[in-house]
Design a protein around this motif. Structure first.
Motif, PDB file in Angstrom:
ATOM      1  N   ASP A 181       0.841  -1.195   0.000  1.00 27.94           N
ATOM      2  CA  ASP A 181       0.000   0.000   0.000  1.00 27.94           C
ATOM      3  C   ASP A 181       0.882   1.252   0.000  1.00 27.94           C
ATOM      4  O   ASP A 181       1.444   1.634   1.026  1.00 27.94           O
ATOM      5  N   ASP A 182       0.989   1.903  -1.164  1.00 25.25           N
ATOM      6  CA  ASP A 182       1.846   3.079  -1.309  1.00 25.25           C
ATOM      7  C   ASP A 182       1.409   4.267  -0.460  1.00 25.25           C
ATOM      8  O   ASP A 182       2.161   5.230  -0.304  1.00 25.25           O
ATOM      9  N   SER A 183       0.215   4.214   0.104  1.00 22.51           N
ATOM     10  CA  SER A 183      -0.249   5.331   0.931  1.00 22.51           C
ATOM     11  C   SER A 183       0.229   5.208   2.375  1.00 22.51           C
ATOM     12  O   SER A 183      -0.079   6.072   3.198  1.00 22.51           O
ATOM     13  N   THR A 184       0.985   4.157   2.715  1.00 17.50           N
ATOM     14  CA  THR A 184       1.402   3.935   4.100  1.00 17.50           C
ATOM     15  C   THR A 184       2.868   4.318   4.341  1.00 17.50           C
ATOM     16  O   THR A 184       3.570   3.671   5.113  1.00 17.50           O
ATOM     17  N   VAL A 185       3.312   5.389   3.681  1.00 18.55           N
ATOM     18  CA  VAL A 185       4.698   5.840   3.836  1.00 18.55           C
ATOM     19  C   VAL A 185       4.941   6.240   5.284  1.00 18.55           C
ATOM     20  O   VAL A 185       4.171   6.999   5.879  1.00 18.55           O
ATOM     21  N   ILE A 186       6.026   5.738   5.840  1.00 19.77           N
ATOM     22  CA  ILE A 186       6.457   6.116   7.183  1.00 19.77           C
ATOM     23  C   ILE A 186       7.310   7.371   7.024  1.00 19.77           C
ATOM     24  O   ILE A 186       8.320   7.341   6.315  1.00 19.77           O
ATOM     25  N   SER A 187       6.944   8.473   7.645  1.00 21.59           N
ATOM     26  CA  SER A 187       7.649   9.742   7.416  1.00 21.59           C
ATOM     27  C   SER A 187       9.040   9.775   8.038  1.00 21.59           C
ATOM     28  O   SER A 187       9.942  10.415   7.507  1.00 21.59           O
ATOM     29  N   SER A 188       9.240   9.057   9.146  1.00 14.70           N
ATOM     30  CA  SER A 188      10.528   9.101   9.828  1.00 14.70           C
ATOM     31  C   SER A 188      10.776   7.775  10.554  1.00 14.70           C
ATOM     32  O   SER A 188       9.853   7.229  11.155  1.00 14.70           O
ATOM     33  N   ILE A 189      12.009   7.316  10.505  1.00 15.14           N
ATOM     34  CA  ILE A 189      12.377   6.079  11.207  1.00 15.14           C
ATOM     35  C   ILE A 189      13.669   6.333  11.979  1.00 15.14           C
ATOM     36  O   ILE A 189      14.662   6.782  11.413  1.00 15.14           O
ATOM     37  N   ASN A 190      13.642   6.021  13.279  1.00 12.64           N
ATOM     38  CA  ASN A 190      14.852   6.065  14.094  1.00 12.64           C
ATOM     39  C   ASN A 190      15.271   4.626  14.405  1.00 12.64           C
ATOM     40  O   ASN A 190      14.543   3.686  14.077  1.00 12.64           O
ATOM     41  N   PRO A 191      16.437   4.412  15.012  1.00 14.15           N
ATOM     42  CA  PRO A 191      16.905   3.032  15.244  1.00 14.15           C
ATOM     43  C   PRO A 191      15.939   2.152  16.036  1.00 14.15           C
ATOM     44  O   PRO A 191      15.741   0.989  15.695  1.00 14.15           O
ATOM     45  N   ALA A 192      15.307   2.693  17.087  1.00  8.00           N
ATOM     46  CA  ALA A 192      14.384   1.884  17.903  1.00  8.00           C
ATOM     47  C   ALA A 192      13.162   1.463  17.085  1.00  8.00           C
ATOM     48  O   ALA A 192      12.739   0.302  17.140  1.00  8.00           O
ATOM     49  N   TYR A 193      12.612   2.401  16.323  1.00 14.78           N
ATOM     50  CA  TYR A 193      11.447   2.087  15.499  1.00 14.78           C
ATOM     51  C   TYR A 193      11.819   1.086  14.412  1.00 14.78           C
ATOM     52  O   TYR A 193      11.041   0.178  14.110  1.00 14.78           O
ATOM     53  N   TYR A 194      13.016   1.231  13.866  1.00 14.35           N
ATOM     54  CA  TYR A 194      13.498   0.280  12.857  1.00 14.35           C
ATOM     55  C   TYR A 194      13.537  -1.136  13.423  1.00 14.35           C
ATOM     56  O   TYR A 194      13.054  -2.084  12.802  1.00 14.35           O
ATOM     57  N   GLU A 195      14.076  -1.284  14.620  1.00 17.24           N
ATOM     58  CA  GLU A 195      14.140  -2.613  15.247  1.00 17.24           C
ATOM     59  C   GLU A 195      12.738  -3.174  15.481  1.00 17.24           C
ATOM     60  O   GLU A 195      12.482  -4.356  15.276  1.00 17.24           O
ATOM     61  N   GLN A 196      11.824  -2.311  15.916  1.00 20.24           N
ATOM     62  CA  GLN A 196      10.436  -2.729  16.129  1.00 20.24           C
ATOM     63  C   GLN A 196       9.804  -3.203  14.818  1.00 20.24           C
ATOM     64  O   GLN A 196       9.147  -4.253  14.778  1.00 20.24           O
ATOM     65  N   LEU A 197      10.001  -2.459  13.745  1.00 22.10           N
ATOM     66  CA  LEU A 197       9.436  -2.822  12.443  1.00 22.10           C
ATOM     67  C   LEU A 197       9.999  -4.152  11.943  1.00 22.10           C
ATOM     68  O   LEU A 197       9.271  -4.955  11.357  1.00 22.10           O
ATOM     69  N   LYS A 198      11.279  -4.386  12.183  1.00 23.08           N
ATOM     70  CA  LYS A 198      11.865  -5.673  11.777  1.00 23.08           C
ATOM     71  C   LYS A 198      11.284  -6.808  12.607  1.00 23.08           C
ATOM     72  O   LYS A 198      10.944  -7.857  12.064  1.00 23.08           O
ATOM     73  N   THR A 199      11.156  -6.597  13.919  1.00 25.94           N
ATOM     74  CA  THR A 199      10.604  -7.616  14.807  1.00 25.94           C
ATOM     75  C   THR A 199       9.180  -7.978  14.406  1.00 25.94           C
ATOM     76  O   THR A 199       8.792  -9.144  14.394  1.00 25.94           O
ATOM     77  N   GLU A 200       8.409  -6.959  14.038  1.00 30.85           N
ATOM     78  CA  GLU A 200       7.020  -7.179  13.621  1.00 30.85           C
ATOM     79  C   GLU A 200       6.922  -7.649  12.166  1.00 30.85           C
ATOM     80  O   GLU A 200       5.828  -7.853  11.656  1.00 30.85           O
ATOM     81  N   GLN A 201       8.072  -7.812  11.518  1.00 32.71           N
ATOM     82  CA  GLN A 201       8.163  -8.234  10.108  1.00 32.71           C
ATOM     83  C   GLN A 201       7.391  -7.315   9.169  1.00 32.71           C
ATOM     84  O   GLN A 201       6.841  -7.738   8.166  1.00 32.71           O
TER      85      GLN A 201
END
Length: 157
Positions: free
Chosen positions: A90-110
């Motif tokens: 879904d191209d409308s779900t752009v994440i505007s900003s990612i920091n290291p903690a959020y990046y790790e969370q996104l990877k964990t949640e696949q």
């Protein structure tokens, strides 16, 4: 402008994939200071006549790292998507900003996987090496990406 070595692994043969060893920063600075635009292909060599295929995101990150010692560098990874997406379909779900903690969370949640992981790993590595800003987004929106009006900004915290 870049030297590399053939990737080695104990059990896998990566073919002619190259990993960067060094960047000839002084040559690049000389060209830039003369107003010459530099275009780099993701092809490196090993100083023995062997051409190597090196990841384009890695080439960009290595260039940005080396030039950030002399210039205020912004690294833009442009590709076919509008940025890093929370939902890859879904191209409308752009994440505007990612920091290291959020990046790790996104990877964990696949939520982030496959080809996006090396791109983001390179982005965070570039920030740690002195690159001022890293943005990921759609190639056709380059001016908006540079202006911070689209795409995903990769930030320290």
């Amino acid at each position: 402008a870049m030297l590399a070595h053939k990737r080695k692994h104990a059990t896998l043969d990566y073919g002619f994939v190259g990993d960067v060893d060094s960047v000839n920063t002084s040559m690049l600075e000389t060209l830039l200071n003369q107003g010459i635009t530099i275009v780099m292909a993701p092809i490196t060599h090993d100083q023995k006549g062997q051409l190597l295929n090196t990841n384009a995101d890695t080439i960009a990150q290595e260039l940005a790292n080396s030039l950030s010692k002399s210039y205020g560098v912004q690294l833009v990874y442009s590709f076919e998507k509008s940025g890093v997406l929370l939902d890859a379909n879904d191209d409308s779900t752009v994440i505007s900003s990612i920091n290291p903690a959020y990046y790790e969370q996104l990877k964990t949640e696949q939520k982030i996987f496959a080809g996006m992981i090396p791109k983001l790993d390179n982005a965070f590595a570039a920030l740690r090496q002195g690159v001022r800003k890293v943005i990921i987004g759609k190639a056709e929106e380059l001016q908006q990406l540079i202006a911070g009006k689209s795409g995903t900004s990769i930030v320290h915290e």
